[in-house]
Write a protein that holds these residues in place. Structure first.
Motif, short mmCIF file in Angstrom:
data_model
loop_
_atom_site.label_atom_id
_atom_site.label_comp_id
_atom_site.label_asym_id
_atom_site.label_seq_id
_atom_site.Cartn_x
_atom_site.Cartn_y
_atom_site.Cartn_z
N ARG A 79 9.62 3.89 1.23
CA ARG A 79 10.63 2.83 1.25
C ARG A 79 10.04 1.48 0.83
O ARG A 79 10.77 0.57 0.43
N ARG A 80 8.71 1.37 0.90
CA ARG A 80 8.05 0.15 0.43
C ARG A 80 7.68 0.23 -1.04
O ARG A 80 6.99 -0.65 -1.56
N GLY A 81 8.13 1.28 -1.70
CA GLY A 81 7.92 1.37 -3.14
C GLY A 81 6.74 2.21 -3.58
O GLY A 81 6.43 2.26 -4.77
N GLN A 82 6.07 2.89 -2.66
CA GLN A 82 4.91 3.72 -3.03
C GLN A 82 5.37 5.12 -3.45
O GLN A 82 5.04 6.13 -2.85
N PHE A 83 6.12 5.14 -4.55
CA PHE A 83 6.69 6.40 -5.02
C PHE A 83 5.65 7.34 -5.62
O PHE A 83 5.94 8.50 -5.86
#
Length: 204
Positions: free
Chosen positions: A41-45
């Protein structure tokens, strides 16, 4: 290399072993690579990929890498002509993503959920192989059985275990990875379907 093609299968095995061994002894590395929904959810895809390159322990790593070694080369040969020679790598990485998506959406709000290991992608490789050689003998815990029989037993066990939910194994990833392996390979070469049926009817 004496003219031999560079093996993407061995490259994946080497990278996975290296990162897994580093993570075994370095909790910071493990925590950064493992599948963990709050980080997503913090963008660490990138964790949709990196979780597949770390493992819980040596047995987990060994089982996955032995399976990838024995079946990866055949599927690599099939995928190599596609996507400028990177077909197998892209197939493997896509399998990691697809295998994890259902688990991610189910647990995306669970800060205690963790998942790791290459099993989803390895399942994709194994089940893609079964499309080509359903009657070839494979060894499951040293027990020989036709690949197609293993596929049926594996699927039944995975569905049953996923419904029970009484262990720490991500059976959903195994099942979705296997399904991706079959569907993606057929999408690349639809003629595999009648060939597979013909092989099934031709009992060995």
């Amino acid at each position: 290399m004496l003219g031999l093609p560079f093996s993407h299968t061995l490259t994946l095995i080497l990278i996975t072993c290296l990162l897994s061994f580093i993570a075994f002894g370095n909790r910071v590395v493990m925590n950064r690579l493992i599948m963990w929904p709050p980080a997503m959810r913090r963008g660490q895809f990138d964790r949709f990929i990196t979780y597949g390159f770390v493992h819980a322990d040596g047995t987990h790593l060994l089982f996955n890498m032995i399976t990838l070694y024995f079946f990866g080369h055949a599927i690599e040969t099939f995928y190599r002509p596609y996507f400028v020679g990177m077909g197998f790598i892209l197939f493997y990485l896509a399998a990691l993503v697809v295998a994890m998506l259902p688990s991610y959406f189910k647990h995306k709000n669970d800060p205690n959920y963790l998942s790791l290991g290459a099993s989803g992608a390895v399942s994709a490789v194994l089940f893609a192989y079964i499309l080509f050689e359903p009657w070839n003998l494979i060894f499951v815990f040293f027990i020989p059985m036709p690949a197609i029989l293993y596929a049926l037993l594996y699927t039944a066990y995975t569905v049953y275990s996923a419904r029970r939910g009484q262990d720490n194994i991500n059976h959903s990833a195994h099942l979705w990875g296997a399904g991706f392996g079959v569907i993606a390979t057929i999408a690349i070469e639809p003629r595999l379907v009648p060939r597979f049926i013909q092989e099934l009817l031709h009992l060995h």
